[in-house]
Design a protein around this motif. Sequence first.
Motif, PDB file in Angstrom:
ATOM      1  N   UNK A   1       0.829  -1.204   0.000  1.00  0.00           N
ATOM      2  CA  UNK A   1       0.000   0.000   0.000  1.00  0.00           C
ATOM      3  C   UNK A   1       0.865   1.256   0.000  1.00  0.00           C
TER       4      UNK A   1
ATOM      5  N   UNK B   1       0.803   4.045  -2.916  1.00  0.00           N
ATOM      6  CA  UNK B   1       0.552   5.461  -2.632  1.00  0.00           C
ATOM      7  C   UNK B   1       1.671   6.324  -3.187  1.00  0.00           C
TER       8      UNK B   1
ATOM      9  N   UNK C   1       6.832  14.798   2.395  1.00  0.00           N
ATOM     10  CA  UNK C   1       5.525  14.625   1.759  1.00  0.00           C
ATOM     11  C   UNK C   1       4.572  15.749   2.135  1.00  0.00           C
TER      12      UNK C   1
ATOM     13  N   UNK D   1       1.320  15.560   2.224  1.00  0.00           N
ATOM     14  CA  UNK D   1       0.242  15.062   3.067  1.00  0.00           C
ATOM     15  C   UNK D   1       0.758  14.263   4.259  1.00  0.00           C
TER      16      UNK D   1
ATOM     17  N   UNK E   1       2.432  11.220   6.633  1.00  0.00           N
ATOM     18  CA  UNK E   1       2.419   9.773   6.775  1.00  0.00           C
ATOM     19  C   UNK E   1       1.226   9.150   6.054  1.00  0.00           C
ATOM     20  N   UNK E   2       1.486   8.057   5.328  1.00  0.00           N
ATOM     21  CA  UNK E   2       0.451   7.451   4.490  1.00  0.00           C
ATOM     22  C   UNK E   2      -0.731   6.964   5.321  1.00  0.00           C
ATOM     23  N   UNK E   3      -0.432   6.307   6.424  1.00  0.00           N
ATOM     24  CA  UNK E   3      -1.541   5.747   7.209  1.00  0.00           C
ATOM     25  C   UNK E   3      -2.427   6.843   7.770  1.00  0.00           C
ATOM     26  N   UNK E   4      -1.799   7.874   8.296  1.00  0.00           N
ATOM     27  CA  UNK E   4      -2.576   8.972   8.871  1.00  0.00           C
ATOM     28  C   UNK E   4      -3.341   9.697   7.784  1.00  0.00           C
ATOM     29  N   UNK E   5      -2.691   9.906   6.645  1.00  0.00           N
ATOM     30  CA  UNK E   5      -3.367  10.589   5.542  1.00  0.00           C
ATOM     31  C   UNK E   5      -4.548   9.760   5.044  1.00  0.00           C
ATOM     32  N   UNK E   6      -4.404   8.442   5.072  1.00  0.00           N
ATOM     33  CA  UNK E   6      -5.511   7.590   4.649  1.00  0.00           C
ATOM     34  C   UNK E   6      -6.691   7.733   5.594  1.00  0.00           C
ATOM     35  N   UNK E   7      -6.399   7.795   6.883  1.00  0.00           N
ATOM     36  CA  UNK E   7      -7.474   8.021   7.856  1.00  0.00           C
ATOM     37  C   UNK E   7      -8.172   9.343   7.603  1.00  0.00           C
TER      38      UNK E   7
END
Lengths: 549, 196
Positions: free
Chosen positions: B41, B45, B120, B122, B124-130
């Motif tokens: 993932x 991303x 980045x 946006x 961290x990917x996980x936080x941005x996904x949330x």
Amino acid sequence: MSSPELEELLALYFEGALDDAGAARLEALLAADPRARGRFEGLAELEGLLRVRATNEETRDRLVGQVTESVRQEERRRALTHRVMDTLRKSPSTAPASAWYGWAAAAAAAIVLIVLLARQEPVKPNHTAVAAPQPVPTPPPTPPPLPIPQIPPPKTLPHESATPLQVPPAPPLPRPDPAPASSPPAPPPTVPPPPVPAKPPDTRAVAILIEKSEGASLDGSRDLIREGSELPPGRGLETAARGLAVVHFPDRTRLELGPETALRGISDREKKGKGKRLTVLRGTLSADVTRQPADEPLTIATPHGEVRVLGTSLRVSVDAAQTAVSVKEGRVKLIRAKDGRSADLSAGHYAILAPDLDPSSRSMNAEEVVLLAAQGRIVGEEWKAVSDRRASAGVALEAGATAFKPAEHVRARPSYVNFTFFASADREYRVWLRAASQATGDPWNRDLVTVDAWHAGANLKCPYFGTSDQTCVVFGGISSTSAYSWVSGFSAQGKDAGAPLTVRFAQTGLQTLRLYVAHPSIRVDAVWLSVFQVTRPPARQFPPPLEGK
Amino acid sequence: MRERDLREGGMTRDDELRARIRKVLSGDQDAYAEIVSSCQDAVRAALGGYCRSTGELEDACHKAFVQAYFKLSDYDPRRGAFLPWLLAVARNAMLEEFRREKAETRRLQRYVERASVRTPVLGDVELATQALERCLTEIDGADAEIIRARYREDRTCEEIAGTLGKTAVATRKLMQRLRERLRACVEKRLAAVQGS
């Protein structure tokens, strides 16, 4: 600066429909405008997230399978190439002297190589052979199956201050501020040679020290106590960081000191009406107490109160903030130092002695743990207890302002609510929080509480903390309704988050859970750790009733 | 307050990845499947914004992971976490592909290069996904349907336009406005939770 042309080019780019001329024009526009570059980069990241979100499990599994197969094929190809080339290098030394024959042999070997390579399985569609210049890895052994994801086995770990201790071998505790025991006894002389006393002094040994490890000393002195030696009456014992000591009274009452434990004034029954007595300054004490006379209980004093024991098996843990008592067999009486408030504790129950906590008995039922707001010990200024008719017991914990953002780590935060409770290491507990948001406005800013279960493995890694090793979890979804509701994990607003936060504690015994402010104006009614409640409870449901309340 | 050992309860995510890498380097090829599973993932991303279609993205991810396998012995845990290294390999694999294509399509590859070194937008990917999930709950049904058609069903704006009864140009503009709205929403949400 935005322009219709830029907007159209960006739209075409992210649709994947931008031609070469358009790409050139877009690049020129981005090069000329830093703000447009920033927008483009943000949109590119967003596009990545949207594509991740749209990826289903089948696609994910397919990628894993395709990569694995490609890697295997490439390794086989490299291994074969290596073997053939190795053979070719060796072959000229055994060839006949004829030059013509040598050239023919080399040509034949090359043809063999070409034929062998051509017979390799074709790469599947969407695969690309990789020409990475790496040494060929050795062929792997038969691989094991993929592990089943599970909560990792927890480990024994050091404690912080204000942390309850667990079953031995217990980790070390910090030393509390010097606090006198509620009733420190006067130490008698170590060598009593009275002239001719009318009544001979009591020179019987209080107990025989039958077992100790390194670092058990008399009253914290440098002199270590040997196994089998007698403990002078009224003296104390102290164990070091990895120390252990066991004391037997003549009536076979047994005391076991954990690491970093300090006892003072250990005395046997001195006279009628005055039973055994000792003081626990800090650390862990497990006691198996032989039946005592009814008017001569064994008294264990701590900075926070007393425990009176007639005949039982119990455990006492003392730190700077509280004394935790758990009873395995028999009954004990607790007396809080602050106000003399007492409570009886029977087998299978525990209680906390602390100035600001209710010392009532709580069940050591390991399958359901309910932590009501009133049971939390508030540290610092960010939380306060408030009256709330909607709360289970009429009291809620209200989060105030904090200088910290939700994604900031909790390690160094000075303010929290601390809960101490009994839980088992062989259970998986779902952690539910009953909470409500008191604020109005954007739900995103009034939705979160951080929950930190100590010494526990969890099934969720909180995305708020990225790749850091934070183990706490930010609970969300509190603002989905205006009333109290149950949340677990980082649920999206108004949606189920899937599996609740599930924890498994490292050791059976007294555990610690802390709440930290993530958003202000959140009220917490209760924390419910349950082996059985695997789905979100209805919002109106109260936590299950506590035994003994 | 005494510092806690935050490895309690198990290894950190990077510890787990490094343990799997050690297994792979010892010859356990199937341990790499676990790495692909847990990191794909993040790679999607990182590359998704520069691919023209879902198929192209999947190809890029595939190439990235195969290349990373054969470069695993180059990864030095002392120099940092595994995931940033993997994303750098993935971006380089994509750039190699760009260079193989016609000269004109190499444009905008500089943004792939920049993505490896800049912070980045946006985060961290996980936080941005949330944050993205939250923002998606705020868009209405019709707009949500466009997002679903574009990303889950991989339909073009022309195809979506036919469904909506609009022109392709109007649909493209609408799609772009949705992206901008989501981007602004995610950035705002992340700014509210991340410390300075």
